[in-house]
Design a protein around this motif. Structure first.
Motif, mmCIF file in Angstrom:
data_model
loop_
_atom_site.group_PDB
_atom_site.id
_atom_site.type_symbol
_atom_site.label_atom_id
_atom_site.label_comp_id
_atom_site.label_asym_id
_atom_site.label_seq_id
_atom_site.Cartn_x
_atom_site.Cartn_y
_atom_site.Cartn_z
ATOM 1 N N LYS A 169 -10.937 7.351 -3.905
ATOM 2 C CA LYS A 169 -11.537 9.446 -3.260
ATOM 3 C C LYS A 169 -12.492 9.519 -4.334
ATOM 4 N N SER A 170 -10.742 9.459 -5.175
ATOM 5 C CA SER A 170 -10.972 10.596 -6.812
ATOM 6 C C SER A 170 -12.454 10.369 -6.344
ATOM 7 N N GLN A 171 -12.862 11.790 -7.491
ATOM 8 C CA GLN A 171 -13.760 12.469 -8.331
ATOM 9 C C GLN A 171 -14.191 11.350 -9.446
ATOM 10 N N SER A 172 -12.598 11.105 -10.394
ATOM 11 C CA SER A 172 -12.538 11.055 -11.315
ATOM 12 C C SER A 172 -11.857 9.362 -12.105
ATOM 13 N N LYS A 173 -12.307 8.394 -12.181
ATOM 14 C CA LYS A 173 -12.442 7.135 -12.256
ATOM 15 C C LYS A 173 -12.916 6.294 -13.279
ATOM 16 N N LEU A 174 -11.475 5.466 -13.893
ATOM 17 C CA LEU A 174 -11.084 4.692 -14.903
ATOM 18 C C LEU A 174 -10.966 3.683 -14.460
ATOM 19 N N PRO A 175 -11.090 2.377 -15.377
ATOM 20 C CA PRO A 175 -10.119 0.871 -14.983
ATOM 21 C C PRO A 175 -9.108 1.084 -14.522
ATOM 22 N N GLY A 176 -8.090 1.198 -15.222
ATOM 23 C CA GLY A 176 -6.539 1.701 -15.087
ATOM 24 C C GLY A 176 -6.033 2.463 -14.165
ATOM 25 N N TYR A 177 -6.881 2.899 -13.585
ATOM 26 C CA TYR A 177 -6.282 4.193 -12.770
ATOM 27 C C TYR A 177 -5.509 3.494 -11.471
ATOM 28 N N ILE A 178 -6.242 1.824 -11.292
ATOM 29 C CA ILE A 178 -5.549 1.054 -10.367
ATOM 30 C C ILE A 178 -4.103 0.154 -10.391
ATOM 31 N N MET A 179 -4.090 -0.035 -11.908
ATOM 32 C CA MET A 179 -2.792 -1.029 -12.238
ATOM 33 C C MET A 179 -2.069 -0.851 -11.891
ATOM 34 N N PRO A 180 -1.276 0.817 -10.756
ATOM 35 C CA PRO A 180 -0.498 0.413 -10.189
ATOM 36 C C PRO A 180 -0.017 -0.256 -9.103
ATOM 37 N N ILE A 181 -1.390 -0.993 -8.113
ATOM 38 C CA ILE A 181 -1.026 -1.852 -6.882
ATOM 39 C C ILE A 181 -0.694 -2.982 -7.303
ATOM 40 N N PHE A 182 -0.905 -3.801 -9.067
ATOM 41 C CA PHE A 182 -0.860 -5.035 -9.208
ATOM 42 C C PHE A 182 0.785 -5.434 -8.904
ATOM 43 N N PRO A 183 1.701 -4.567 -9.089
ATOM 44 C CA PRO A 183 3.143 -5.218 -8.769
ATOM 45 C C PRO A 183 3.462 -5.336 -7.459
ATOM 46 N N ALA A 184 2.785 -4.594 -6.417
ATOM 47 C CA ALA A 184 3.204 -5.239 -4.870
ATOM 48 C C ALA A 184 1.763 -5.720 -4.758
ATOM 49 N N ILE A 185 1.239 -5.766 -5.378
ATOM 50 C CA ILE A 185 -0.230 -6.741 -4.852
ATOM 51 C C ILE A 185 1.203 -8.245 -5.485
ATOM 52 N N SER A 186 1.525 -8.932 -6.198
ATOM 53 C CA SER A 186 2.282 -9.451 -6.870
ATOM 54 C C SER A 186 3.055 -9.853 -5.996
ATOM 55 N N LEU A 187 3.992 -9.110 -4.948
ATOM 56 C CA LEU A 187 5.019 -9.478 -4.412
ATOM 57 C C LEU A 187 4.655 -10.284 -3.031
ATOM 58 N N LEU A 188 3.117 -9.348 -2.196
ATOM 59 C CA LEU A 188 2.782 -10.507 -1.618
ATOM 60 C C LEU A 188 2.224 -11.704 -1.502
ATOM 61 N N MET A 189 1.931 -12.047 -2.919
ATOM 62 C CA MET A 189 1.198 -13.841 -3.092
ATOM 63 C C MET A 189 2.759 -14.079 -3.807
ATOM 64 N N LEU A 190 3.481 -13.109 -4.264
ATOM 65 C CA LEU A 190 4.723 -13.883 -4.473
ATOM 66 C C LEU A 190 5.399 -14.778 -3.115
ATOM 67 N N ALA A 191 5.805 -13.675 -1.987
ATOM 68 C CA ALA A 191 5.761 -13.815 0.202
ATOM 69 C C ALA A 191 4.974 -15.064 -0.083
ATOM 70 N N TYR A 192 4.118 -14.942 0.128
ATOM 71 C CA TYR A 192 3.478 -16.158 0.719
ATOM 72 C C TYR A 192 2.850 -17.530 0.068
ATOM 73 N N THR A 193 3.213 -17.600 -1.402
ATOM 74 C CA THR A 193 3.355 -18.699 -2.040
ATOM 75 C C THR A 193 4.557 -19.653 -2.244
ATOM 76 N N ASN A 194 5.528 -18.499 -2.368
ATOM 77 C CA ASN A 194 7.136 -19.089 -2.489
ATOM 78 C C ASN A 194 7.456 -20.071 -1.517
ATOM 79 N N ARG A 195 7.115 -21.398 -1.199
ATOM 80 C CA ARG A 195 7.355 -21.868 0.021
ATOM 81 C C ARG A 195 8.205 -22.761 -0.638
ATOM 82 N N PHE A 196 8.461 -22.996 -1.488
ATOM 83 C CA PHE A 196 9.808 -24.240 -1.382
ATOM 84 C C PHE A 196 10.938 -23.733 -0.738
#
Length: 299
Positions: A169-196
């Motif tokens: 939504k912001s009028q100012s955008k740079l690729p690095g702005y969304i870096m804070p979402i990657f830890p959350a995405i990693s946790l979600l993927m871990l919850a799915y992939t860590n089946r052992f």
């Protein structure tokens, strides 16, 4: 007896977001976004789960004292020396940057979508499943929490989605702005992939019941089913890990200027990914067969 359903990491503890000193340092280094982002996520999480006990665990009032004790002195001293600082910092660098094209960084509302898709090409399937699990976690008994009422998957999902929407939504955008979402995405993927871990706990549970259930037809069927799933998951994660490794090798090849080798290695990583995804689909079908075995006992 119904096959127990166990979470991927049952001993997960609630993440005390945000740790006050770190949030204060985030404000000092990156501005009010260090306060707005965690605050926005926690407020929406609370309203969607009605988990007001979370705020008691966060010790809000004592936390705010720590926050202002760390963050306030620098802002006060700079404002005394530079009276125009407050307007420049709070209005120009925050409000105007978000609402106006002040910095000539305007982008399409879907600006960040290609970055996510390209960045997560090897793991798009796991990413989608992670968000599905987060959506399911918002109601009913929390799937992966040791604290009553706390829903870490839903919190991680909101963390990723809200930050993505905020900067889209912001009028100012740079690729690095969304870096804070990657830890959350990693946790979600871990919850799915860590089946052992889930299967290991399940096997231990069945082992404890062995003497009582060893003659049951459904019990023997579950054991055969688990053996198939373990073999598939081992191969699936081996190919998934190999895909990730080849992606890294591909990037290194491109970095050192060997474009042809980089292309072939990346193609190999995609093949490994396809094999891993195919095995994942088969494993899901086998896990459904396990439920069918239990349902057969109810007929």
């Amino acid at each position: 007896m119904r096959q127990p359903t166990l979470p991927p990491f049952a001993d997960i503890r609630p993440i005390k977001l945000p740790p006050r000193p770190r949030m204060a340092l985030a404000v000092l280094s990156k501005g009010l976004i260090g306060l707005v982002i965690p605050g926005m996520v926690l407020v929406v999480y609370t309203l969607t789960t009605w988990d007001w006990a979370l705020w008691k665990r966060l010790h809000v009032f004592s936390g705010l004292l720590v926050f202002f004790a760390i963050a306030s002195p620098w802002f006060i001293l700079v404002s005394i020396k530079n009276p125009e600082f407050a307007h420049f910092f709070f209005i120009h660098e925050h409000w105007d940057r978000f609402t106006k094209d002040t910095h000539n960084r305007k982008g399409h509302p879907l600006y960040f979508v290609p970055l996510i898709l390209v960045g997560f090409i090897p793991w798009l399937w796991q990413l989608a499943q992670g968000f599905i699990n987060a959506w399911k976690d918002r109601r009913g008994e929390p799937a992966v929490s040791a604290v009553s009422g706390f829903r870490p998957l839903w919190l991680a999902g909101l963390w990723a989605v809200l930050i993505f929407a905020f900067f889209s939504k912001s009028q100012s955008k740079l690729p690095g702005y969304i870096m804070p979402i990657f830890p959350a995405i990693s946790l979600l993927m871990l919850a799915y992939t860590n089946r052992f871990l889930a299967l290991a706990n399940l096997i231990r549970s069945l082992h404890a019941q062995h003497d009582q259930r060893k003659h049951e037809h459904s019990y023997r069927g579950q054991l055969a089913n688990l053996r198939k799933r373990l073999r598939l998951i081992r191969r699936m994660q081996t190919y998934g890990g190999l895909s990730f490794f080849l992606c890294v090798v591909s990037m290194l090849s491109l970095f050192f200027g060997n474009e042809q080798a980089g292309r072939w290695v990346f193609a190999s990583s995609l093949v490994c990914l396809m094999v891993s995804l195919a095995m994942s689909v088969v494993e899901i079908r086998i896990s459904l067969d396990a439920l069918e075995i239990e349902l057969a006992d109810l007929d």
